[in-house]
Structures are given as C-alpha cells and as structure tokens.
Design a protein around this motif. Sequence first.
Motif, PDB file in Angstrom:
ATOM      1  N   ALA A 126     -15.814 -64.294 -16.615  1.00  0.00           N
ATOM      2  CA  ALA A 126     -16.342 -63.097 -15.956  1.00  0.00           C
ATOM      3  C   ALA A 126     -17.870 -63.117 -15.940  1.00  0.00           C
ATOM      4  O   ALA A 126     -18.500 -62.751 -14.940  1.00  0.00           O
ATOM      5  CB  ALA A 126     -15.831 -61.854 -16.666  1.00  0.00           C
ATOM      6  N   GLU A 137     -19.843 -65.781 -15.996  1.00  0.00           N
ATOM      7  CA  GLU A 137     -20.297 -66.795 -15.039  1.00  0.00           C
ATOM      8  C   GLU A 137     -20.155 -66.283 -13.602  1.00  0.00           C
ATOM      9  O   GLU A 137     -21.013 -66.566 -12.751  1.00  0.00           O
ATOM     10  CB  GLU A 137     -19.515 -68.087 -15.241  1.00  0.00           C
ATOM     11  CG  GLU A 137     -19.893 -68.806 -16.530  1.00  0.00           C
ATOM     12  CD  GLU A 137     -19.112 -70.086 -16.722  1.00  0.00           C
ATOM     13  OE1 GLU A 137     -19.707 -71.055 -17.243  1.00  0.00           O
ATOM     14  OE2 GLU A 137     -17.918 -70.132 -16.370  1.00  0.00           O
ATOM     15  N   ARG A 138     -19.098 -65.567 -13.321  1.00  0.00           N
ATOM     16  CA  ARG A 138     -18.949 -64.954 -11.991  1.00  0.00           C
ATOM     17  C   ARG A 138     -20.102 -63.988 -11.709  1.00  0.00           C
ATOM     18  O   ARG A 138     -20.695 -63.995 -10.630  1.00  0.00           O
ATOM     19  CB  ARG A 138     -17.618 -64.210 -11.922  1.00  0.00           C
ATOM     20  CG  ARG A 138     -17.362 -63.455 -10.619  1.00  0.00           C
ATOM     21  CD  ARG A 138     -16.410 -62.293 -10.855  1.00  0.00           C
ATOM     22  NE  ARG A 138     -16.967 -61.343 -11.787  1.00  0.00           N
ATOM     23  CZ  ARG A 138     -16.259 -60.683 -12.712  1.00  0.00           C
ATOM     24  NH1 ARG A 138     -14.964 -60.887 -12.848  1.00  0.00           N
ATOM     25  NH2 ARG A 138     -16.863 -59.829 -13.516  1.00  0.00           N
ATOM     26  N   ASP A 139     -20.426 -63.160 -12.712  1.00  0.00           N
ATOM     27  CA  ASP A 139     -21.493 -62.171 -12.530  1.00  0.00           C
ATOM     28  C   ASP A 139     -22.862 -62.828 -12.381  1.00  0.00           C
ATOM     29  O   ASP A 139     -23.773 -62.247 -11.787  1.00  0.00           O
ATOM     30  CB  ASP A 139     -21.516 -61.201 -13.710  1.00  0.00           C
ATOM     31  CG  ASP A 139     -20.278 -60.330 -13.771  1.00  0.00           C
ATOM     32  OD1 ASP A 139     -19.516 -60.303 -12.779  1.00  0.00           O
ATOM     33  OD2 ASP A 139     -20.069 -59.675 -14.814  1.00  0.00           O
ATOM     34  N   SER A 160     -23.374 -65.599 -10.761  1.00  0.00           N
ATOM     35  CA  SER A 160     -23.406 -66.374  -9.528  1.00  0.00           C
ATOM     36  C   SER A 160     -24.325 -65.702  -8.510  1.00  0.00           C
ATOM     37  O   SER A 160     -24.659 -64.516  -8.616  1.00  0.00           O
ATOM     38  CB  SER A 160     -22.000 -66.507  -8.943  1.00  0.00           C
ATOM     39  OG  SER A 160     -21.559 -65.247  -8.436  1.00  0.00           O
ATOM     40  N   ASN A 174     -23.710 -62.277  -6.962  1.00  0.00           N
ATOM     41  CA  ASN A 174     -23.839 -61.070  -7.777  1.00  0.00           C
ATOM     42  C   ASN A 174     -25.176 -60.918  -8.484  1.00  0.00           C
ATOM     43  O   ASN A 174     -25.499 -59.822  -8.955  1.00  0.00           O
ATOM     44  CB  ASN A 174     -22.726 -61.052  -8.842  1.00  0.00           C
ATOM     45  CG  ASN A 174     -21.347 -60.971  -8.223  1.00  0.00           C
ATOM     46  OD1 ASN A 174     -21.049 -60.062  -7.462  1.00  0.00           O
ATOM     47  ND2 ASN A 174     -20.502 -61.955  -8.538  1.00  0.00           N
TER      48      ASN A 174
END
Length: 515
Positions: free
Chosen positions: A460, A462-464, A466, A469
């Motif tokens: 989560a 790492e997604r944020d 990116s 984001n």
Amino acid sequence: MRAALAAIATAAGLLLAGCATPPPPPAPVPSSARPPAPAGPLADAEAAIRAAHGADGSGFVTLERAEDALAWRLALIDSARDSLDLQYYVWFGDRVGQLLLVRVLAAADRGVRVRLLVDDLNTMLHDMGTVEARDALHAALDRHPHIEVRVFNGWQGRDLLSRVAEGTWHFTRLNRRMHTKQLVADNRAAVIGGRNIGDEYFGLNADFNFHDLDVLGVGPVAREASAVFDRYWNSGWAGRLAPAPASTARLPEPSAAAARAIADLHADPRARAILEGRRSWAPELSRLAAAHPGRGRVFADPPSRDEAVRNRMPETFRALLRSARREVLLVNAYIIPDETFVADLRELSARGVSIRILTNSLSSHDVPAVNSHYESWRGAILGAGAVLHELRSDPAIQATLVETAPVRGRFTGLHTKALVVDRERSFVGSMNLDPRSEVFNAEMGVIVDSVPLARELAAAMERDMSGANAWRVAPGPDGALRWTSDAGTLDRQPARDVWQRVANVFFKLFPPSLY
C-alpha cells in the motif's frame, strides 16, 4: 484538520501565557477494563483466531479505505455485548460523530458499559453549538446508567473568556494534550491508528478528506489496548466535567438526543445509506478468522508530563526504525525533523538500508504551518540517503480509498502515521514526527510482528508513493529540487493556491514547537 487548526490557534493565543503549573484535577473513582466478554460475536471471532493461530497470537486487519474504517467501527460497537472503551483526541459533532454517538447510545441502552474519554482542548462534539450546549450534552450522556464520560486535561472554565484567562496562568499544563485514538470492544477487539471521529477521516467531508490508516486487532492485543485506556482513565489528568448549571437543569435524556441525531442523519443522503444498511455484521466478523496472524504490543506515552516523566513513544519509534536491516518504508503526515532523525537516516543508509519516506506536500497539507518548518529539511533528508515522496492533492486513490461515494472533496490530505521495517514488523499509531508529538502530546501506537501484515502495508505504501499518487522530490541537474509525478515535473513545490504559499511564508515567523 480542524483539530490541528484549533490547536494552533489556541497555542498561538496562549503564547503570552505564564508557565505556572498547578497539579492536575483529582481523578474520580477508578475503574478497570472488564474481562473479555465470555460470549458474543467478538468472543466467537477471537476463538476462531485462537484456534487457527494459538492463544498468544492476535488477528490483524488494515483499515485503509475510509468506508471500511467506518464500517468496522460500527461493527464493533453494534457487536459489543459487555463493554466499550473509546479514547479520542477529537470527536466532531458532524455526520460521523453523530452516527457513532447514536450507535454507542444504542449499545448502552442494551446494557453495554461505555467509558468515553476525550481530550478537552476542543471537547467532544464541539461542532454542536456553544460550549454550554456541548457540556449539557456531555452531562446528558454521563447520566445514562451505563455511560461515563471523562475529559482529559479539562479546562476549569467552560466559556471562551475563562479559558483565555486560565491559559494565561496555566499554559504548561494546558499544553499537554491526549492525541491518542482507540476503540476497544468487549476487551476482545481494538481499533488503533490515526483517525479521529469526524467526516474528513471517513471520506464524508465535501471540502477535503484524509488518506489515513488504522489497524483492527482481535485477541491479546485488545487487552494491551485496554491497559493503555485504564492508565489514562484512572490518571489524575482525566476527570468528569463540573455539574451543569441550573440554567440547563432540564437536560434532554440521551434517548431524545439520539432521536434528534438520527433525524438529522436521515435528512442527509450521504449518511442515510450508512444508517439504512443492515445491522448484522456476522459475515464480516466471520472473516476475521482469516485476519493476518501476528503478535502486537501497544505502546503509549504516560498521561502526565513533567521533568521526571518523559514521553516514551519517540524512543520506541526510533528503536524500531534503527532495527532495520534491509528496508524502511515510512509514511507520516506531519514531519518536522531534527538532527537525531537525520542522523538515524544517515546511519541506516550507511548500512545499506533502503529508505523511502512519504509525507504531505504543501498542496495536500491541511496545516501549512508544518510545511513551513519541514521544507528546509528536505535537503538533509535526501542527503542522508532517503528517497522522498510527497502526496499529491489529487491522488488516483482519492475516489477509491479516501472518499465515500458520492462525496467528492476539493483535495486529499495525508493523515497516516505508519512504519514498515524489513517487511516483517509494522507500526501504526497516532504519533507525528514533529516537536508537538515528541514533547507535548501524549501519543500511542501498536507494533505488530507479522510478515503478512507488513507485506500488505508495504504494498500500500509503494502504491501511495507512485507517480499517480505522489510527487518524488529530488535534485535536478542544477542541484535545485524538482517535484516529479505522472502529472509532470515542477521546479517549485506544488500548492493549491497562492494563499497556501503566503501562509507557508507567514508561519515561518512562529517556532516549530507550536506544531
């Protein structure tokens, strides 16, 4: 964040204050958390986790999506059979605040013992009219045979002028605030994390909403959370409000207050869908058997603050950070570093530890004063070997994780306080990385040893981080900082409007310890 802005305004107004520190008010009759409820849905959920993972383990669920965070709080309140302990820095009187209050009252009406502890800086339900009206509501709740309400570090005077005068003489005491956030149901399940009780923490604010994080723990971790609650509840810093004045003698019964709150909520289409949903949480609770197994320890600062008692959370956090062997993923909404923090990053980097950090950009900030004192540290953080990201105000996750349909806020802000070390151990709590959290506030959090939980949180984060984001902050060819994301590259920090940039300069005039 309304609470943060109110705290800043209060602190700024009290800067002229003296520093005399009277003893805190005497504590009322002590009470303790009840033993785990012997029966009920939460007892069944813990039994399933114990059967799968042993008596010492707990089950953990991350509460990242705003709608899920609200639903699980409702699930625990509605499922409680014996006790509810709620401890919050701020409880707003908006849709979410009223909705949860209605459900807490319903639990008390069916015989659940409720202990409610809120910080008195802004006072629970502080959107609901005057201070006197709010205190009257507190008194009405406190009269319920199964509810007791206490406030942390209460103001002796209840009107604004009395508070200004009191702050003039007792600034040191009043500067100690309980910034913790937790809910414990039946001493079987606990929600710990960053969310206060208010619309913007659950995706229901039309202006802006927070990307935030809690963790739900079922099992022994709930008893650790209860021990923290008892420590605050029975301290000399927690007390009941003074009896209501004669002018409010005929207070509405809690059931009448609940009826009014329900009527208000049914008039709001955004809250009506939540209210009119089913009230059985059996399907959700049955899935707790598959929660991430792990062992959690709950840590908290002492309620008091004096020369002999220092905050414990900063060193607890640093010890976890320094233990990293391979990787650190750090997400924290409000960062005002110091030399110790930068030295820790430098030492980790020298050992080959990968470090990635996500915090607010100026554009996503609800408290630009924090950015005013953070921005001069960007170079030091990067120079220490960390990779630095700052949340976009329009992240791709806004519609799916941050907001509860059909609400669409103007921007998204970051409110998470979390750390993942080596994808094995995780911290989730209330502590920001700023002087106020380190020195003045009382904070709490949970450290969980669980590889599955840590891996989920790491993904989560790492997604944020990116480009969809967040902005990545890094020096350009000329050495000046650049902000790069999927939206392009900027040569100055992003901001929502010119007034944010003006505020960012203005707040440099004040010391960072205010924030």
